[in-house]
Scaffold this active site. Structure first.
Site, PDB file in Angstrom:
ATOM      1  N   GLU A   4       0.839  -1.214   0.000  1.00 10.87           N
ATOM      2  CA  GLU A   4       0.000   0.000   0.000  1.00 10.87           C
ATOM      3  C   GLU A   4       0.868   1.255   0.000  1.00 10.87           C
ATOM      4  O   GLU A   4       0.633   2.186  -0.770  1.00 10.87           O
ATOM      5  CB  GLU A   4      -0.925  -0.016   1.215  1.00 10.87           C
ATOM      6  CG  GLU A   4      -1.697   1.272   1.437  1.00 10.87           C
ATOM      7  CD  GLU A   4      -1.446   1.862   2.807  1.00 10.87           C
ATOM      8  OE1 GLU A   4      -1.043   3.048   2.884  1.00 10.87           O
ATOM      9  OE2 GLU A   4      -1.648   1.142   3.812  1.00 10.87           O
TER      10      GLU A   4
ATOM     11  N   GLU B  53       9.801   3.494   1.891  1.00  8.52           N
ATOM     12  CA  GLU B  53       8.581   3.134   2.613  1.00  8.52           C
ATOM     13  C   GLU B  53       8.851   2.093   3.692  1.00  8.52           C
ATOM     14  O   GLU B  53       8.140   2.031   4.692  1.00  8.52           O
ATOM     15  CB  GLU B  53       7.520   2.629   1.629  1.00  8.52           C
ATOM     16  CG  GLU B  53       7.129   3.648   0.572  1.00  8.52           C
ATOM     17  CD  GLU B  53       6.851   5.013   1.155  1.00  8.52           C
ATOM     18  OE1 GLU B  53       6.144   5.103   2.194  1.00  8.52           O
ATOM     19  OE2 GLU B  53       7.331   6.015   0.592  1.00  8.52           O
TER      20      GLU B  53
END
Length: 327
Positions: free
Chosen positions: A96, A166
């Site tokens: 995500e 991330e």
């Protein structure tokens, strides 16, 4: 879907008009009657337009003119932490992050009065945009928002540099949420869902696994789970349903359907089946004591559960629900 109080009032009036005199004057249901009422279909909002593209993507459009000149778009992928394997705990969350933050088309909505975000839960991942209908130059923003959602979900670059960024962000997030409140919540969920995957698949994941994944793992998880037939698009705002429906088709119909992998199907099968039969009986002390027995005798026995029983005669019923005892 977000909606204004005005739209909510319209919906309530629709519900009230559909209610029959018998339904409004009937006494409140109790016991098993109330349980059966939960099986009744939900009342559909009369202004929702629903449809499905040939590649499997489903959509729902709800006109709502308050606030005027704005819309919201939500793309829900039916993949969350419960879809992860034992060595993938936190991978849905990482995917995500990488798909959302790595989107170049999302950057076209910067400085237009738009907001966007994403989140991962146990059973789904949601990307959402909140935008004006047009920017200050009069350029329509809904095509840009939908195009960005298409790129995020179905055409991400998944670059190694973005994965590293991330990964660090998620490890920092894991430290931030490690509070006493979060620990109590996870302990509570482990007790409530001891016989299914929710007790062992918290979306934030496990740090020792997060640091070990590379681009191959991220791309494999995306390829396995991000399919148009596993997605729902929700549009709400100051939009015309006919024009919005045409735009959805123009943007998403060329996304190629992907066959589900055998591993993904088997994992979902383990999560959803076999069903477990719980039988509740009312004990003299007023507590309904439940014993659980899986249909498959090879499954480990489930823990006894206790719930507050209803007053009166002995209560016996069977409750069927999905279990992930195998994991």
């Amino acid at each position: 879907l977000s909606s204004s109080s005005a739209a909510s009032d319209v919906y309530k009036r629709q519900v009230q008009r559909k209610a029959t005199p018998a339904a409004t004057t009937a006494p409140a249901a109790s016991g098993l009657t109330a349980l059966h009422a939960l099986d009744a279909p939900l009342i559909e909002h009369p202004r929702i337009t629903r449809g499905q593209l040939r590649n499997g993507l489903r959509y729902a459009i709800l006109p709502n003119s308050a606030p005027p000149g704005r819309f919201e778009a939500y793309l829900e992928l039916h993949v969350g932490s419960c879809e992860e394997a034992d060595d993938e705990q936190g991978l849905a969350h990482l995917v995500e992050h990488v798909t959302f933050m790595g989107s170049r088309k999302r950057e076209r909505l910067f400085s237009t009065g738009s907001k966007s975000n994403a989140y991962t839960d146990f059973h789904h991942t949601v990307y959402h945009f909140h935008c004006p209908l047009a920017d200050t130059a009069g350029r329509p923003l809904m095509p840009l928002a939908l195009d960005a959602l298409r790129e995020i979900a179905f055409e991400p670059e998944l670059l190694g540099a973005r994965i590293e960024k991330e990964r660090k962000a998620i490890l920092s997030e894991l430290q931030m949420i490690n509070t006493i409140d979060y620990r109590c919540s996870t302990m509570h969920l482990r007790q409530l869902h001891a016989d299914n995957a929710l007790a062992r698949r918290f979306p934030i994941g496990r740090a020792e696994q997060i640091v070990a994944w590379d681009a191959t793992h991220v791309r494999a998880f995306h390829k396995t789970h991000y399919h148009p037939d596993a997605a729902d698009l929700y549009l709400v705002g100051d939009v015309g349903p006919v024009a919005a429906e045409r735009l959805v088709a123009d943007v998403f119909r060329t996304v190629a359907p992907r066959p589900r992998s055998l591993a993904a199907l088997q994992r979902r099968e383990r999560r959803d089946k076999p069903q477990v039969r719980h039988t509740w009986t009312l004990a003299p002390n007023g507590l309904a004591v439940g014993s659980a027995a899986p249909f498959d005798a090879l499954r480990p026995p489930q823990a006894l559960a206790r719930i507050r029983g209803a007053a009166g005669a002995a209560l016996e019923r069977c409750l069927l629900y999905t279990s992930d005892a195998a994991d």
